[in-house]
Scaffold this motif. Structure first.
Motif, PDB file in Angstrom:
ATOM      1  N   GLY A  51       0.777  -1.235   0.000  1.00 16.43           N
ATOM      2  CA  GLY A  51       0.000   0.000   0.000  1.00 16.43           C
ATOM      3  C   GLY A  51       0.807   1.282   0.000  1.00 16.43           C
ATOM      4  O   GLY A  51       2.009   1.304  -0.257  1.00 16.43           O
ATOM      5  N   LYS A  52       0.109   2.355   0.304  1.00 18.20           N
ATOM      6  CA  LYS A  52       0.709   3.688   0.345  1.00 18.20           C
ATOM      7  C   LYS A  52       1.725   3.770   1.482  1.00 18.20           C
ATOM      8  O   LYS A  52       1.503   3.225   2.564  1.00 18.20           O
ATOM      9  N   TRP A  53       2.825   4.457   1.225  1.00 20.97           N
ATOM     10  CA  TRP A  53       3.856   4.606   2.243  1.00 20.97           C
ATOM     11  C   TRP A  53       4.612   5.917   2.024  1.00 20.97           C
ATOM     12  O   TRP A  53       4.453   6.567   0.997  1.00 20.97           O
ATOM     13  N   SER A  54       5.406   6.279   3.006  1.00 18.41           N
ATOM     14  CA  SER A  54       6.213   7.490   2.874  1.00 18.41           C
ATOM     15  C   SER A  54       7.636   7.216   3.355  1.00 18.41           C
ATOM     16  O   SER A  54       7.888   6.271   4.104  1.00 18.41           O
ATOM     17  N   LYS A  55       8.539   8.060   2.877  1.00 16.30           N
ATOM     18  CA  LYS A  55       9.954   7.966   3.261  1.00 16.30           C
ATOM     19  C   LYS A  55      10.417   9.344   3.684  1.00 16.30           C
ATOM     20  O   LYS A  55      10.248  10.320   2.953  1.00 16.30           O
ATOM     21  N   THR A  56      11.005   9.432   4.871  1.00 17.83           N
ATOM     22  CA  THR A  56      11.522  10.690   5.388  1.00 17.83           C
ATOM     23  C   THR A  56      12.979  10.498   5.771  1.00 17.83           C
ATOM     24  O   THR A  56      13.303   9.612   6.567  1.00 17.83           O
ATOM     25  N   MET A  57      13.851  11.307   5.202  1.00 12.41           N
ATOM     26  CA  MET A  57      15.272  11.241   5.533  1.00 12.41           C
ATOM     27  C   MET A  57      15.593  12.319   6.560  1.00 12.41           C
ATOM     28  O   MET A  57      15.266  13.498   6.362  1.00 12.41           O
ATOM     29  N   VAL A  58      16.210  11.916   7.666  1.00 18.07           N
ATOM     30  CA  VAL A  58      16.563  12.859   8.730  1.00 18.07           C
ATOM     31  C   VAL A  58      18.035  12.677   9.095  1.00 18.07           C
ATOM     32  O   VAL A  58      18.550  11.562   9.106  1.00 18.07           O
ATOM     33  N   GLY A  59      18.704  13.792   9.388  1.00 18.45           N
ATOM     34  CA  GLY A  59      20.116  13.708   9.749  1.00 18.45           C
ATOM     35  C   GLY A  59      20.638  15.032  10.256  1.00 18.45           C
ATOM     36  O   GLY A  59      19.927  16.041  10.266  1.00 18.45           O
ATOM     37  N   PHE A  60      21.890  15.027  10.668  1.00 24.10           N
ATOM     38  CA  PHE A  60      22.506  16.246  11.194  1.00 24.10           C
ATOM     39  C   PHE A  60      23.022  17.161  10.088  1.00 24.10           C
ATOM     40  O   PHE A  60      23.428  18.281  10.360  1.00 24.10           O
ATOM     41  N   GLY A  61      23.011  16.679   8.862  1.00 21.74           N
ATOM     42  CA  GLY A  61      23.471  17.481   7.739  1.00 21.74           C
ATOM     43  C   GLY A  61      23.202  16.742   6.446  1.00 21.74           C
ATOM     44  O   GLY A  61      22.627  15.643   6.446  1.00 21.74           O
ATOM     45  N   PRO A  62      23.578  17.332   5.314  1.00 21.07           N
ATOM     46  CA  PRO A  62      23.302  16.725   4.009  1.00 21.07           C
ATOM     47  C   PRO A  62      23.807  15.288   3.900  1.00 21.07           C
ATOM     48  O   PRO A  62      24.813  14.916   4.505  1.00 21.07           O
ATOM     49  N   GLU A  63      23.097  14.501   3.120  1.00 17.20           N
ATOM     50  CA  GLU A  63      23.426  13.088   2.968  1.00 17.20           C
ATOM     51  C   GLU A  63      24.781  12.863   2.299  1.00 17.20           C
ATOM     52  O   GLU A  63      25.355  11.778   2.427  1.00 17.20           O
ATOM     53  N   ASP A  64      25.291  13.865   1.602  1.00 17.68           N
ATOM     54  CA  ASP A  64      26.615  13.756   0.993  1.00 17.68           C
ATOM     55  C   ASP A  64      27.707  13.484   2.017  1.00 17.68           C
ATOM     56  O   ASP A  64      28.700  12.828   1.713  1.00 17.68           O
TER      57      ASP A  64
END
Length: 298
Positions: A51-64
């Motif tokens: 079904g429907k889902w979501s993705k949230t990226m969280v961190g202390f700074g950019p993923e790079d």
């Protein structure tokens, strides 16, 4: 191995609002990007759900340059049974300790200057009451293994990780791809590693040209490949190639092509607003069906 880097750990979460409060207000992380999907991922990024889902990226700074958390929310599922596979994330942040105290978020001191706390859903975090100037605060991810030597052979000899520390007596080892990256800690346990329903996934990037080599190596070594090399589309963003593996204890491992992932993972200034908008009642009224015979709690 040159060109490889630790990216994120995927958590399946049941209470998106409280989970966001923990990462944003207690740990002090930023919302880096947020995406909504109408159907399940063909690489099972959201687990075995349709079904429907979501993705949230969280961190202390950019993923790079930071190891981050990917928070996966499956609409209609309020929680997941934990196993013994994920043992915690350790980070260094005096601000996080201060935030937890000010918010009266449960903390227990487990060593001098080290505090254990839990994210909603029961995922453990270890907060060191210190700061690391000009460095990613996320230090290591700890996973349980049933046979340390067998796991070291897999992660070091096959996946090319450097062994930074090894303690036979404590059945523990610390590995990584570079000195300045988040490390992977393997902790031996007695008995079987149980992934239950909340099983996560750790992700790494590598040059795109290495993905077929990784897949071929796993085939030659008779290792488990959960998702053969596949392209994943995100509307309006870069298409990335991934291969999903499983180590001897069944820990899921995602390798993604670095070049496209850097483009895909750029911080979205609207990410926090998009997440907050998803909390509105009209975004959560529908209950979505999911596959039968999946253990969960609601």
């Amino acid at each position: 191995m040159a060109g490889r880097r630790a990216l994120h750990f995927v958590f399946k979460v049941g209470n998106r609002f409280q989970t966001t409060r923990f990462y944003r207000d207690v740990l002090g992380m930023k919302i880096l990007r947020h995406e909504e999907f109408e159907e399940g991922c063909k690489a099972s990024c959201n687990g075995p759900y349709d079904g429907k889902w979501s993705k949230t990226m969280v961190g202390f700074g950019p993923e790079d340059g930071h190891f981050v958390a990917e928070l996966t929310y499956n609409y209609g599922i309020g929680g997941y049974r934990l196993g013994n596979d994920f043992m915690g994330i350790t980070l260094a942040s005096s601000q996080a300790v201060s935030n937890a105290r000010n918010m009266e978020w449960p903390l227990s001191e487990v060593a001098e200057g080290v505090f254990e706390t839990e994210a909603p859903g029961g995922y453990k975090f270890y907060l060191q009451n210190r700061d690391l100037p000009q460095s990613d605060p996320v230090l290591k991810v700890t996973l349980a293994v049933s046979d340390l030597q067998k796991s070291l052979n897999y992660w070091s000899n096959l996946l090319g990780m450097k062994i930074y520390e090894k303690d036979e007596q404590k059945q523990r080892a610390l590995l990584g791809y570079a000195d300045n990256q988040c490390k992977l800690e393997l902790q031996g346990i007695k008995g079987t590693v149980d992934h239950a329903a909340a099983f996560g996934r750790i992700a790494f990037s590598c040059p795109k040209k290495e993905l077929p080599d990784i897949e071929d190596l796993m085939k030659r070594e008779n290792q488990k490949i959960l998702t053969p090399l596949v392209s994943l589309d995100t509307p309006g963003k870069a298409t990335v190639q991934v291969v999903i593996l499983a180590d001897p204890d069944g820990h899921e491992i995602c390798f993604v092509g670095d070049e496209a992932f850097r483009e895909l993972s750029k911080m979205d200034p609207e990410g926090s607003k998009l997440l907050d908008d998803s909390f509105k009642p009209e975004s959560s009224e529908s209950v979505f069906f999911f596959k039968k015979n999946i253990e969960y709690t609601s």
